[in-house]
Design an enzyme around this catalytic site. Sequence first.
Site, short mmCIF file in Angstrom:
data_model
loop_
_atom_site.label_atom_id
_atom_site.label_comp_id
_atom_site.label_asym_id
_atom_site.label_seq_id
_atom_site.Cartn_x
_atom_site.Cartn_y
_atom_site.Cartn_z
N CYS A 267 0.79 -1.24 0.00
CA CYS A 267 0.00 0.00 0.00
C CYS A 267 0.82 1.29 0.00
O CYS A 267 0.67 2.10 -0.91
CB CYS A 267 -0.94 0.00 1.20
SG CYS A 267 -1.98 -1.47 1.22
C1 UGA Z 1 -1.19 0.25 5.59
C2 UGA Z 1 -1.98 1.19 6.51
O1 UGA Z 1 -1.42 1.16 7.82
C3 UGA Z 1 -3.46 0.77 6.56
O2 UGA Z 1 -4.19 1.72 7.33
C4 UGA Z 1 -4.03 0.76 5.13
O3 UGA Z 1 -5.39 0.35 5.11
C5 UGA Z 1 -3.21 -0.20 4.29
O4 UGA Z 1 -1.83 0.24 4.29
C6 UGA Z 1 -3.79 -0.19 2.90
O5 UGA Z 1 -3.75 0.86 2.25
O6 UGA Z 1 -4.40 -1.19 2.50
P1 UGA Z 1 -0.09 -2.18 5.85
O7 UGA Z 1 0.52 -1.94 4.50
O8 UGA Z 1 -0.74 -3.48 6.13
O9 UGA Z 1 -1.20 -1.05 6.17
O10 UGA Z 1 1.12 -2.02 6.86
P2 UGA Z 1 1.51 -1.15 8.14
O11 UGA Z 1 1.32 -1.96 9.35
O12 UGA Z 1 0.93 0.18 8.10
O13 UGA Z 1 3.11 -1.03 7.89
C7 UGA Z 1 3.63 -0.43 6.70
C8 UGA Z 1 5.14 -0.40 6.72
O14 UGA Z 1 5.61 0.63 7.59
C9 UGA Z 1 5.83 -1.68 7.18
O15 UGA Z 1 6.91 -1.96 6.31
C10 UGA Z 1 6.34 -1.33 8.57
O16 UGA Z 1 7.46 -2.08 8.93
C11 UGA Z 1 6.64 0.14 8.42
N1 UGA Z 1 6.62 0.89 9.70
C12 UGA Z 1 5.47 1.03 10.39
C13 UGA Z 1 7.78 1.48 10.15
O17 UGA Z 1 8.86 1.38 9.54
N2 UGA Z 1 7.74 2.20 11.33
C14 UGA Z 1 6.59 2.36 12.04
O18 UGA Z 1 6.64 3.06 13.09
C15 UGA Z 1 5.43 1.76 11.56
#
Ligand code: UGA
Length: 429
Positions: A267
């Site tokens: 995403c």
């Molecule tokens: C993300 C959004 O959080 C959801 O709200 C949204 O619905 C979704 O995309 C979508 O558009 O379908 P997701 O891709 O499942 O969800 O993953 P996240 O848990 O948000 O993590 C995204 C990335 O950010 C991961 O690689 C994670 O490791 C990284 N991250 C997250 C960080 O590097 N630091 C943080 O503090 C948080």
Amino acid sequence: MEISVVGSGYVGTTVAACLADLGHTVTNVDIDEGVVDSINAGEAPIHEPGLDELLAKHGGDRLRATTDYDAVRDTDLTFVALPTPSNEDGSIDLSIIGGGMESLGGALASKSDPHVVVVKSTVVPGSTETELEPAMRRAGAGENVHVAVNPEFQREGSAVEDYLNPDKLVVGTDSEYARETLAAVFEPLIERADSDPPLVETGLREAEMIKYANNTFLAAKISLINELGNICKEYDVDAYEVAEAIGLDDRIGEQFLQSGVGWGGSCFPKDTAALIAAAERAGYDPALLKAVVAVNDGQPGRMLGLAERHVDVEGSRVAVLGLAFKPGTDDIRHSRAIPLIEALRERGAEVVAYDPVAGENMRERFPDIEYADSAAAALDGAHLALVVTDWDEFTALDEEFDTMATPVVVDGRRIVGRRDGLTYEGLTW
Ligand code: UGA
């Protein structure tokens, strides 16, 4: 209510299963017969916590699947959850969802009762009005068919829980009928949710934009803490202590302040690229969003730079710990491990990779690197370890580092502890 959901990807399937659990009768339409059979047999076609139980309970009963678009005619409302991938240049590719809207239009052409079509897929502002709705109308959908946009904010790995406990429900439409029908769909959800999620009523374009704003804001938040973290590292400052303090300011908030090797997944990368392309197409230069991507793209290189303070990567055996884009999933799409492995190979390193669940997926991407079946096996004899995914099991690593040829670790997720005898570099601490 009688609801249809077009598309059985991770959004479509979880939405369909949750709506069935909320008491609606749901028909899932997908072109993939395997997926359709699995839903009707009560088996989840994808892995999401809680989904197996919902499918076992409702699959083949209140939730049925079919490959026949005509089935939507017998329902009151259709959610469209079809993929919206990226073109080569990052812009959004509407061909799949456009085709789906056309099929829907054809199926609804002979319906005279009112029907609501709700775009759930992520599409850039204006797409529904200028491309999707016209495609559906051209195929025969009449004035009795009302259109709305209802973006989804589920995370992979907690999609069911996120659907049932959303922080908001966004309904974009110009149609009073669509608004009322969607309010009725969401009534049992609002009743069941732990806290009353507000219903955000807005226009089609605003609803489309809210999804992009939400995701790019979060991606930007991570890139900003990563940039601050990179500066912290240069001055021997622990970015996590800084993040904890600034997170106490309600205006900043404590979430999404974990700095490290950056964001990936299906995403954030796709949505930031699509919004950048849409902005440029409109003649606006999105300088900050481009920087958000650039900072993210730079983090794997920062990791290697830190490693090279201690080992010459060329000719070294390098253990890459964690291949999934985040813990709890085998999804490797845009995982930070991919650019890291590419860079390691370019520099002539021998790569040994380990992930508790994503190894097989990465093998398709990089068939000729070595895959270990445990972190311990990957570390054995390695000159360097790079930690890319914050899997819990990496917190327990300790004596395993003693088997390394040279015990050097660069931690991209603050998941491994410092210990005696280990040369440890935190990416931003
Ligand atoms: C993300 C959004 O959080 C959801 O709200 C949204 O619905 C979704 O995309 C979508 O558009 O379908 P997701 O891709 O499942 O969800 O993953 P996240 O848990 O948000 O993590 C995204 C990335 O950010 C991961 O690689 C994670 O490791 C990284 N991250 C997250 C960080 O590097 N630091 C943080 O503090 C948080």
